[in-house]
Every structure is written in structure tokens, then in C-alpha cells.
Scaffold this motif. Structure first.
Motif, mmCIF file in Angstrom:
data_model
loop_
_atom_site.group_PDB
_atom_site.id
_atom_site.type_symbol
_atom_site.label_atom_id
_atom_site.label_comp_id
_atom_site.label_asym_id
_atom_site.label_seq_id
_atom_site.Cartn_x
_atom_site.Cartn_y
_atom_site.Cartn_z
ATOM 1 N N THR A 291 0.860 -1.185 0.000
ATOM 2 C CA THR A 291 0.000 0.000 0.000
ATOM 3 C C THR A 291 0.895 1.234 0.000
ATOM 4 O OG1 THR A 291 -1.703 -1.178 1.260
ATOM 5 C CG2 THR A 291 -1.844 1.241 1.184
ATOM 6 N N GLY A 292 0.735 2.072 -1.021
ATOM 7 C CA GLY A 292 1.583 3.255 -1.111
ATOM 8 C C GLY A 292 3.043 2.905 -1.185
ATOM 9 N N ALA A 293 3.369 1.835 -1.901
ATOM 10 C CA ALA A 293 4.743 1.367 -2.106
ATOM 11 C C ALA A 293 5.373 0.819 -0.828
ATOM 12 C CB ALA A 293 5.624 2.478 -2.676
ATOM 13 N N ARG A 294 4.548 0.595 0.197
ATOM 14 C CA ARG A 294 5.047 -0.001 1.440
ATOM 15 C C ARG A 294 4.409 -1.378 1.622
ATOM 16 N NH1 ARG A 294 7.289 3.605 5.140
ATOM 17 N NH2 ARG A 294 6.695 2.211 6.841
ATOM 18 N N PRO A 295 5.206 -2.409 1.900
ATOM 19 C CA PRO A 295 4.643 -3.748 2.095
ATOM 20 C C PRO A 295 3.617 -3.770 3.214
ATOM 21 C CG PRO A 295 7.039 -3.820 1.946
ATOM 22 C CD PRO A 295 6.665 -2.378 2.065
#
Length: 326
Positions: free
Chosen positions: A223-227
Motif C-alpha cells: 500500500t503506497g509502495a510499502r509492504p
């Protein structure tokens, strides 16, 4: 373009009966290139040094990262010379490595065996006239150069391209039980020549395991480039205890290039798997699935992490039993 040396038909023939006799099954085929190709030079280089005391130091430019390339090189030297593997030490050499380039896919086995074969044949010729102890201090180098592939954008690339050194082929069948779980995978792979059949089969088994995870349960949502999770258990990797029976059939249709006609058995171990799984699931419940992982399926249920389980996942009924009558 060189004449095709393809074992795809033989791999299909090898699984024909098991595919047709299974109640719920799916089939998939794959092709995988060997080498970098596309106009680059693929090369293998080996050096054999005869040491005091009747021992050999065998050097290759490809690193051993668990794929068994050092074993394959040792086998090539034994094959050509008739010498015992116990007197040989195999290791990576920096200078040879600079010429060989990266160790990846199946190019290491194909190219290093070809190079070792050439170096060892020179040693074998001298052994007809001298003992190994008498040859102490001698060095024998072997090189295999593949420079016949076609660079993209050239006129030949548009008319008669040879994109890679060689290709391997595979067919896999996935069989489900009455509960929708995967009972068995049959993998028939054209490897050209199985330099080390046991290791080669192990490579394919590992590839099938990876392919099943890719098909059914592995994911890395972000999500939003965060795992969403950094826990390994949330990746959906299939556990050893949940891995079905895998039967490997090695098909040998040697090519003229590489060591002893080897084409390799790298990534192709998992190339046909997802397609075969999708076909088997359709045979079972009549549902066409077009995205991965197919984690709504019964076959995925044991491996989908709790954090990603969907309500009712893996509990679909058999909707089209007529599909089982292939």
C-alpha cells in the motif's frame, strides 16, 4: 536460423496417458532460452592444472550457488579422462569469471561443461603417452564460444534470427483429488542431456514448488509502495509438508551446442506450472481464473496465509463434473 532441436512433442507424449486418465487435471507447456543471446557472446572457460602427487585443480569461471555446476564440471573431466573424481578439486577462478560473465539460468552448466570437455580432452590425449604424475605442472585450457546469435535491429533479425544458443522445453500436468487439492504433478522436461540426472530432477522439483506457490498463494501486497507485511509467513510460500508429489521425467533431445548437448533446466522448472494449475482448477470447478495467485481455489487453501484469507476461499463446490470426462 539453426534447425530446431525441440523435445516438446516428446514431453507431451510422455504425459499423455496420465493427463487423459486423471479425473481432474490440467496441462501446460513451456519454452526457455539458454544463454544471454541476442547478439552477445556467451562463453565458457575452464582450466585444468596438474599438481604434484597425481592431483588435479580444475577451475571454472562460473560460481557454484547450489545448482551443481562444480559437480557437472568434475563429471566432464572424469568422462573425458577416466580419472577418479576423488583426485580433483574444482573451484571458481576470478580471471575466468571475468570472461564468463554472470552465473544465472542454465548457461553455467551448458557452457562450463563444454569448456571442461575441451580442456579435459587435451589432458586425455597426453595421458595416452604419460602418467598423471609425469604431467605435473602442465595446464590445459578449454574454451567454448557462442557468437552466432542475432543482434536485434539487424537485417538478419528481421528475416532469419537465431536469438539464443539453444532452448529447453517442458510439459507439466497437475492432478487434483476429489477435494480440489493438488495430489500430483508430472513434469516432463527436455533438458538436452542430463549431465547429472539426480541433480537435474531436483532442480525441476524445486521449480515446480516455486511454480505452485506463484500460481496459488504467493503474493506481496503493498500500500503506497510499502509492504503490508514484512513477515515471511505472510508471503504465502508453500510449505514442504503441503508440497504434492512431483514426478519428473527427463527427456533428452541433445543440441549440437554446449557440453554433451545439455540445454539446461533452470527457470523452465516453473514456466508451465501456473497454466497447468489453472487448467486443473477449471477441470474441477468450471471456473476460469485469469489472475495470480489463484488464492480463491481449493488447492490454495492450505498455503494462503491467515492474513490474506478471503471468506469462503478454497471451499468452492464442483460445478462442472462433466469436465472431468476428457
Amino acid at each position: 536460423m539453426r534447425p530446431s532441436v525441440a523435445g516438446l512433442r516428446r514431453s507431451l507424449d510422455a504425459v499423455k496417458d496420465v493427463y487423459k486418465s486423471a479425473k481432474y487435471s490440467g496441462i501446460g507447456c513451456g519454452i526457455k532460452s539458454t544463454g544471454i543471446g541476442n547478439g552477445t557472446i556467451d562463453s565458457g572457460h575452464a582450466l585444468i592444472r596438474v599438481l604434484e602427487g597425481g592431483r588435479l585443480e580444475v577451475m571454472t569461471g562460473y560460481t557454484e550457488m547450489g545448482q551443481g555446476v562444480f559437480t557437472s564440471v568434475r563429471q566432464a573431466v572424469c568422462e573425458e579422462t577416466g580419472l577418479s573424481p576423488d583426485i580433483m578439486t574444482v573451484h571458481w577462478d576470478k580471471d575466468l569469471g571475468a570472461k564468463c560473465g554472470e552465473t544465472w539460468a542454465s548457461r553455467a552448466t551448458t557452457l562450463s561443461c563444454a569448456a571442461a570437455q575441451r580442456a579435459a580432452s587435451q589432458l586425455a590425449a597426453d595421458l595416452k603417452e604419460s602418467t598423471l604424475e609425469q604431467l605435473a605442472g602442465r595446464e590445459y585450457s578449454g574454451d567454448y564460444i557462442c557468437n552466432f546469435t542475432t543482434r536485434p535491429g539487424t537485417p538478419e533479425a528481421l528475416t532469419n534470427p537465431t536469438t539464443h544458443m539453444t532452448f529447453s522445453y517442458a510439459t507439466q500436468v497437475v492432478i487434483l483429488g476429489d477435494d480440489g487439492q493438488i495430489e500430483r504433478v508430472v513434469a516432463a522436461h527436455d533438458v538436452g542431456r542430463a549431465i547429472n540426472p539426480k541433480a537435474c530432477a531436483g532442480q525441476v522439483e524445486g521449480g515446480v514448488h516455486m511454480g505452485l506457490g506463484y500460481a496459488l498463494s504467493e503474493n506481496f501486497p503493498s500500500t503506497g509502495a510499502r509492504p503490508d507485511s514484512l513477515l515471511l509467513r505472510d508471503c504465502g510460500i508453500i510449505k514442504a509438508k503441503d508440497t504434492p508429489r512431483v514426478d519428473v521425467i527427463l527427456i533428452e533431445v541433445p543440441d549440437e551446442v554446449g557440453g554433451y548437448g545439455a540445454k539446461g533446466a533452470g527457470e523452465i522448472g516453473l514456466v508451465p506450472t501456473a497454466g497447468a494449475v489453472a487448467g486443473a482448477l477449471y477441470s474441477y470447478d468450471g471456473i476460469r481464473r485469469f489472475s495470480l495467485p489463484m488464492d480463491d481455489s481449493p488447492a490454495a487453501a492450505p498455503s494462503v496465509p491467515k492474513s490474506r484469507r478471503k471468506s469462503g476461499a478454497g471451499l468452492r463446490p464442483v460445478k462442472s463434473p462433466v469436465l472431468a470426462g476428457k
